[in-house]
Design a protein around this motif. Structure first.
Motif, PDB file in Angstrom:
ATOM      1  N   LYS A 127       0.794  -1.186  -0.044  1.00 49.75           N
ATOM      2  CA  LYS A 127       0.080  -0.092  -0.033  1.00 49.75           C
ATOM      3  C   LYS A 127       0.810   1.220   0.083  1.00 49.75           C
ATOM      4  O   LYS A 127       1.939   1.301   0.770  1.00 49.75           O
ATOM      5  N   ASP A 128       0.456   2.144  -0.859  1.00 52.33           N
ATOM      6  CA  ASP A 128       1.551   3.404  -0.980  1.00 52.33           C
ATOM      7  C   ASP A 128       0.662   4.618  -1.232  1.00 52.33           C
ATOM      8  O   ASP A 128      -0.133   4.635  -2.239  1.00 52.33           O
ATOM      9  N   ASP A 129       0.604   5.625  -0.187  1.00 52.05           N
ATOM     10  CA  ASP A 129      -0.491   6.807  -0.346  1.00 52.05           C
ATOM     11  C   ASP A 129       0.448   7.851  -1.071  1.00 52.05           C
ATOM     12  O   ASP A 129      -0.606   8.963  -0.990  1.00 52.05           O
ATOM     13  N   GLU A 152       1.482  10.672  -3.351  1.00 56.49           N
ATOM     14  CA  GLU A 152       0.825  11.112  -4.554  1.00 56.49           C
ATOM     15  C   GLU A 152       1.893  10.790  -5.852  1.00 56.49           C
ATOM     16  O   GLU A 152       3.163  10.704  -5.665  1.00 56.49           O
TER      17      GLU A 152
END
Length: 286
Positions: A25-27, A29
């Protein structure tokens, strides 16, 4: 109901070996994990880690977040080797940004295994409810079950016109897989209007219009075929680098009925060019 262990046995993996389940998971931008999977960049992305997360493992079953407590299968990998590093290399940071995994201490050589192609990017598993950990050792207790088997070529549920934001890879996949994305084809072909292309590498904008009988679907199919849709400045960008078209992002600015006449759509297109300044600062030559 199919489980991870059953899937691995189908692919010829001995489930008594040391296997880890990893849900990425990578939030940040600009980082789209599903896009990385489609583009073949995911293997590079997961090979650098700040901790020795794949220690003493033979295989890793890799997932990306597919929604709350859901995990979309990205692939099954054999862990071949590991070396110590002092941060991710410059080549890695070109793709993921200067801050990306700069504190990496380990680089793994992971080999993607054949035999799971029919499941990759299609099987959605139930991840561990309430779990903050992004990885687990596979045991009888952690043998997660399948929730959904998506159609071949499926990208996402159609979100409504106002919320359409597609990477080039997603657009290409939607256009080229009509059966897996039937709702997209139905919705995009039923209306005309004005769209926006963002070059995510430079921030430049291009405003265009879909005026033909097939609406947005027809016009965007042109971009899926060649990357530029015949637009001069976009041609220059696409021809400047083999993968430059993959920096494009597509969204919808204005939707009009399929019966709207050409001149009225062009008026709307012109209005958005003025609002966004794409003639002066963007990619619209006129």
């Amino acid at each position: 109901m199919l489980t991870v262990s059953e899937m691995l046995k189908y692919g010829g993996i001995n489930t008594n070996t040391r296997i880890k389940l990893a849900r990425h998971k990578d939030d940040r931008e600009g980082v789209n994990l599903e896009e990385l999977v489609h583009s073949g960049m995911f293997e590079i992305y997961q090979s650098y880690q700040e901790r020795d997360v794949f220690k003493e493992c033979d295989y890793v079953v890799s997932f990306i977040e597919g929604g709350r407590n859901q995990a979309l299968l990205a692939g099954v990998y054999e862990i071949v080797s590991k070396i110590g590093v002092n941060g991710a290399p410059e080549e890695y940071q070109k793709h993921f940004g200067p801050e990306a995994k700069k504190d990496s201490k380990y680089k793994y050589t992971l080999v993607k295994l054949n035999g799971f192609e029919a499941f990759e990017k299609r099987l959605v598993f139930e991840w561990f409810v309430g779990s903050r950990s992004w990885f687990r050792i596979l045991t009888k207790e952690t043998d997660i079950k399948i929730l959904q088997w998506k159609p071949e070529g499926y990208v996402a549920d159609f979100p409504g016109y106002d919320d359409v934001i597609l990477s080039y890879i997603e657009l290409e996949k939607i256009i080229n897989n009509p059966l897996g994305n039937k709702v997209w084809h139905d919705q995009l072909s039923s209306v005309k209007g004005v769209y926006l292309i963002l070059d995510r590498k430079t921030g430049s904008l291009y405003v265009g219009s879909a005026t033909g009988t097939s609406g947005f679907l027809g016009r965007w199919s042109d971009y899926a075929n060649d990357g530029h849709g015949g637009n001069k400045r976009l041609i220059d960008i696409v021809e400047s680098g083999k993968r430059r078209k993959y920096d494009f992002q597509f969204s919808i600015l204005k939707v009009v009925a399929s019966t709207t006449v050409y001149d009225d759509i062009i008026k709307e297109e012109t209005k958005y060019k003025r609002k966004l300044g794409t003639r002066v600062f963007g990619l619209n030559p006129n």
